[in-house]
Design an enzyme around this catalytic site. Structure first.
Site: not given
Ligand code: HEM
Length: 309
Positions: A28, A298
């Site tokens: 993201h 995260y």
């Molecule tokens: C095992 C499953 C998942 C992994 C490994 C993962 C991993 C990540 C990582 C590493 C980030 C960046 C975090 C940062 O640097 O702040 C991220 C961002 C994000 N993820 Fe996931 N994610 C997963 C599942 C999901 C699910 C199920 C959702 C929604 C329900 C989701 C929604 C988001 C959103 C909206 C962001 C952006 C947050 C922001 O704007 O800072 N992710 N994800």
């Protein structure tokens, strides 16, 4: 458990699939900040004693995003759009949510998400993704099929304000008497749900979502209703890849109003870790292994980017 993945390995797989932009999110990565407020409704207090639903206006920092780790991705690309929210609760506590605009997730357990990342890694010989490898991943992971089917039937939105955003995970709401209710929630846009047509998608420029949101909030606030769906005995509580039956009771519990949007560099959302396990009293996490894996991943992504890695 068997389907768990060490979070360091998860982020390694993500970096190999999406690349690394030092100082930025591993997933993201492309996003836009927003600010506004949330007002909870009395209807929610039957289910949750969270200060989120006190009825006071609660300041919110938001971030909208495109899924994936390519900072140059096009806003017309298929794939998920995210809405992350940090609520600054009365008394100094925080509640966070990080949601996406699809009603089912593509993994029942962290290993499926990890295997997807591995399948997306470029072939060292060609430097390109290998469609055969991805097909093999899909064939061997039925828990990915719900999301794949949804994506095949839907195009991305013309505006971040035209999407519905889902918690996907189930949480337990706890009320003042200590009674617990299994819920999932979503944010329903007051402006309605819209999708680009195939022709509009092909004609769209790479960057329009940020300028559209900035322009839109300059004209008028953008609103979503927060709606909870009440779980019934037997509804999946730890598996975000399984939808609940359509007929579950829905209760509107609050209104999110975003008044301003700005590029990440000019807003407050950049250095926030929107960890979905930052939750306040009155809302409890379940043992959903994907939810737990998210929090761990995260933290690693946040630690790296905040130290300019
Ligand atoms: C095992 C499953 C998942 C992994 C490994 C993962 C991993 C990540 C990582 C590493 C980030 C960046 C975090 C940062 O640097 O702040 C991220 C961002 C994000 N993820 Fe996931 N994610 C997963 C599942 C999901 C699910 C199920 C959702 C929604 C329900 C989701 C929604 C988001 C959103 C909206 C962001 C952006 C947050 C922001 O704007 O800072 N992710 N994800």
């Amino acid at each position: 458990a068997e389907g768990d993945v060490d979070p360091v390995r998860m982020i390694e797989a993500m970096e190999a699939a999406f690349g690394v932009t030092p100082g930025h999110r591993r997933n993201h990565i492309k996003g836009t900040c927003a600010v506004g407020e949330f007002v909870g409704q009395a209807s929610a207090r039957r289910y949750s004693r969270s200060p989120l639903f006190s009825g006071e206006a609660i300041p919110v920092i938001g971030r909208f995003s495109l899924g994936g780790g390519n900072p140059g991705a096009s806003d017309a690309d298929k794939g998920v759009r995210g809405m992350a929210l940090q609520f600054q609760l009365p008394g100094g506590g925080l509640q966070q949510m990080a949601m996406i605009n699809v009603p089912v997730f593509g993994a029942a357990e962290p290993k499926t998400f990890h295997d997807m990342l591995v399948a997306l890694q470029p072939d060292p010989a060609t430097g390109k993704r290998d469609p055969e490898r991805f097909r093999a991943f899909v064939d061997s992971h039925p828990d990915f099929h719900g999301l794949a089917e949804y994506n095949s039937r839907h195009n991305p939105p013309p505006s971040y304000a035209d999407s519905r955003y889902f918690s996907l995970h189930a949480f337990r709401f706890v009320n003042g008497d200590g009674e617990k209710t299994l819920v999932r929630w979503y944010f329903q846009p007051r402006d309605g749900v819209k999708e680009l047509s195939d022709a509009e998608r092909e004609a769209a420029p790479d960057d329009f979502l940020e300028s559209e949101l900035i322009g839109r909030t300059e004209k008028a606030p953008v609103e979503w209703d927060m709606v909870i769906r009440i779980g019934q005995p037997g509804d999946p509580d730890t598996d975000p890849s399984k939808p609940w039956p359509e007929d579950r009771e829905e209760v509107k519990v609050g209104v999110l109003t975003l008044t301003d949007a700005m590029p990440q560099e000019q807003g407050q959302c950049g250095p926030i870790n929107f960890d979905p396990l930052v939750i306040a009293d009155g809302i409890e996490a379940t043992d959903d292994p994907v939810l737990k894996a998210r929090s761990a991943a995260y933290a690693i992504s946040f630690g790296k980017r905040i130290s300019e890695q």
